[in-house]
Design a protein around this motif. Structure first.
Motif, PDB file in Angstrom:
ATOM      1  N   GLN A  66     -17.742  -2.860  -8.075  1.00  0.00           N
ATOM      2  CA  GLN A  66     -19.005  -3.170  -7.285  1.00  0.00           C
ATOM      3  C   GLN A  66     -19.676  -2.117  -6.594  1.00  0.00           C
ATOM      4  O   GLN A  66     -20.918  -2.013  -6.388  1.00  0.00           O
ATOM      5  CB  GLN A  66     -18.515  -4.254  -6.175  1.00  0.00           C
ATOM      6  N   GLN A  69     -21.696  -0.203  -9.239  1.00  0.00           N
ATOM      7  CA  GLN A  69     -22.787  -0.959  -9.672  1.00  0.00           C
ATOM      8  C   GLN A  69     -23.718  -0.915  -8.584  1.00  0.00           C
ATOM      9  O   GLN A  69     -25.109  -0.662  -8.780  1.00  0.00           O
ATOM     10  CB  GLN A  69     -22.133  -2.324  -9.995  1.00  0.00           C
ATOM     11  N   GLY A  70     -23.394  -0.768  -7.183  1.00  0.00           N
ATOM     12  CA  GLY A  70     -24.288  -0.841  -6.232  1.00  0.00           C
ATOM     13  C   GLY A  70     -24.934   0.511  -6.127  1.00  0.00           C
ATOM     14  O   GLY A  70     -26.219   0.632  -5.895  1.00  0.00           O
ATOM     15  N   LYS A  71     -24.273   1.591  -6.441  1.00  0.00           N
ATOM     16  CA  LYS A  71     -24.803   3.021  -6.314  1.00  0.00           C
ATOM     17  C   LYS A  71     -25.590   3.106  -7.250  1.00  0.00           C
ATOM     18  O   LYS A  71     -26.872   3.743  -7.526  1.00  0.00           O
ATOM     19  CB  LYS A  71     -23.807   3.971  -6.644  1.00  0.00           C
ATOM     20  N   ALA A  72     -25.381   2.527  -8.807  1.00  0.00           N
ATOM     21  CA  ALA A  72     -26.479   2.777  -9.699  1.00  0.00           C
ATOM     22  C   ALA A  72     -27.573   1.946  -9.663  1.00  0.00           C
ATOM     23  O   ALA A  72     -28.749   2.418  -9.685  1.00  0.00           O
ATOM     24  CB  ALA A  72     -25.693   2.159 -10.940  1.00  0.00           C
ATOM     25  N   GLY A  73     -27.338   0.775  -8.875  1.00  0.00           N
ATOM     26  CA  GLY A  73     -28.781   0.186  -8.362  1.00  0.00           C
ATOM     27  C   GLY A  73     -29.495   0.877  -7.253  1.00  0.00           C
ATOM     28  O   GLY A  73     -30.758   0.977  -7.366  1.00  0.00           O
ATOM     29  N   VAL A  74     -28.820   1.576  -6.236  1.00  0.00           N
ATOM     30  CA  VAL A  74     -29.531   2.206  -5.325  1.00  0.00           C
ATOM     31  C   VAL A  74     -30.222   3.514  -6.110  1.00  0.00           C
ATOM     32  O   VAL A  74     -31.360   3.752  -5.697  1.00  0.00           O
ATOM     33  CB  VAL A  74     -28.733   2.778  -4.463  1.00  0.00           C
ATOM     34  N   ASP A  75     -29.412   4.145  -7.163  1.00  0.00           N
ATOM     35  CA  ASP A  75     -30.068   5.227  -7.620  1.00  0.00           C
ATOM     36  C   ASP A  75     -31.382   5.040  -8.614  1.00  0.00           C
ATOM     37  O   ASP A  75     -32.511   5.570  -8.587  1.00  0.00           O
ATOM     38  CB  ASP A  75     -29.138   6.009  -8.655  1.00  0.00           C
ATOM     39  N   GLU A  76     -31.253   3.663  -9.180  1.00  0.00           N
ATOM     40  CA  GLU A  76     -32.262   3.437  -9.960  1.00  0.00           C
ATOM     41  C   GLU A  76     -33.712   3.106  -9.041  1.00  0.00           C
ATOM     42  O   GLU A  76     -34.804   3.479  -9.305  1.00  0.00           O
ATOM     43  CB  GLU A  76     -31.986   1.930 -10.650  1.00  0.00           C
ATOM     44  N   ALA A  77     -33.179   2.239  -7.964  1.00  0.00           N
ATOM     45  CA  ALA A  77     -34.216   1.916  -6.934  1.00  0.00           C
ATOM     46  C   ALA A  77     -34.929   3.405  -6.273  1.00  0.00           C
ATOM     47  O   ALA A  77     -36.279   3.460  -6.285  1.00  0.00           O
ATOM     48  CB  ALA A  77     -33.846   1.091  -5.833  1.00  0.00           C
ATOM     49  N   SER A  79     -35.069   6.207  -7.729  1.00  0.00           N
ATOM     50  CA  SER A  79     -36.031   6.836  -9.068  1.00  0.00           C
ATOM     51  C   SER A  79     -37.241   5.964  -9.051  1.00  0.00           C
ATOM     52  O   SER A  79     -38.527   6.767  -9.356  1.00  0.00           O
ATOM     53  CB  SER A  79     -35.200   6.786 -10.176  1.00  0.00           C
ATOM     54  N   ASN A  80     -37.021   4.916  -8.978  1.00  0.00           N
ATOM     55  CA  ASN A  80     -38.358   3.918  -9.056  1.00  0.00           C
ATOM     56  C   ASN A  80     -39.415   4.265  -7.957  1.00  0.00           C
ATOM     57  O   ASN A  80     -40.616   4.274  -8.163  1.00  0.00           O
ATOM     58  CB  ASN A  80     -38.063   2.501  -9.140  1.00  0.00           C
TER      59      ASN A  80
END
Length: 218
Positions: A66, A69-77, A79-80
């Motif tokens: 979890q 996954q949370g870190k990946a979501g933060v990294d994606e946000a 980057s966006n």
């Protein structure tokens, strides 16, 4: 009863310090220590192997998954957000450039309008100057020209010698009068009957002209 005369066993003599017996005891002690260290190493190795095989892998836990996954979501946000910022920054720079262009255009038009207004003002000043000159000339001409009527010399017309602009007819009459006499005090008068008569007028006199046309100062 027979008494045995066999020699009885006796206790061994204590070893002499530094002798062969002492060296044997030290060797046995070193061997015991070696065996103890080896045993401890075997125990530790076995314990490590046991702990390594029995402890769970932390990367396989639900909490770790979890968090990953949370870190990946933060990294994606993140980057966006960076992409959006770069896009907005580019749009802002474009708008700034357009605003600068419009401001420069407005400034250029204002400068052109100012130059045109200056030219208009100069033209108006020149016209006013010409009008003043014409008015002055007209006023001067009016003072130096006598038409039909009675005129006060020095106020309506300038003193001096005047000559009729054209030949007069038989009905021409002129008179120089004392100023303020209302025509009752005639200084000089004439009915020339033709030609171009002339008169000399002084300040304070009145001059009357009838059917003589225009008089011009010489």
């Amino acid at each position: 009863m027979e008494i045995s005369t066999s020699p009885q066993p006796t206790d061994p003599a204590p070893p002499v310090e530094g002798g062969p017996a002492t060296k044997g005891a030290a060797g046995r002690t070193w061997k015991l220590k070696t065996l103890a260290v080896g045993g401890a190493a075997v125990v530790l190795l076995g314990a490590g192997t046991w702990f390594g095989t029995t402890l769970p892998d932390p990367t396989a836990s639900d909490a770790y998954v979890q968090l990953a996954q949370g870190k990946a979501g933060v990294d994606e946000a993140l980057s966006n957000s960076r992409d959006a910022y770069r896009k907005l920054d580019g749009e802002y720079a474009t708008l700034q450039s357009q605003i600068k262009g419009r401001e420069d255009a407005v400034s250029g038009r204002e400068s052109a309008v100012g130059a045109a207004e200056k030219k208009v003002g100069e033209a108006e000043a020149a016209v006013k100057k010409r009008e003043d000159a014409v008015t002055g000339a007209e006023k001067a001409k009016a003072k130096n020209t006598i038409d039909e009527g009675t005129w006060a010399v020095g106020r309506d017309i300038a003193p001096g010698t005047y000559v009729s602009a054209a030949a007069v007819g038989s009905d021409c009459y002129w008179a120089i009068l004392a100023g303020g006499s209302n025509g009752s005090d005639i200084i000089e008068n004439d009915i020339p009957g033709g030609g171009r008569p002339s008169v000399t007028l002084s300040a304070g006199q009145d001059f009357k002209s009838s059917s003589c046309g225009t008089w011009t100062k010489q």
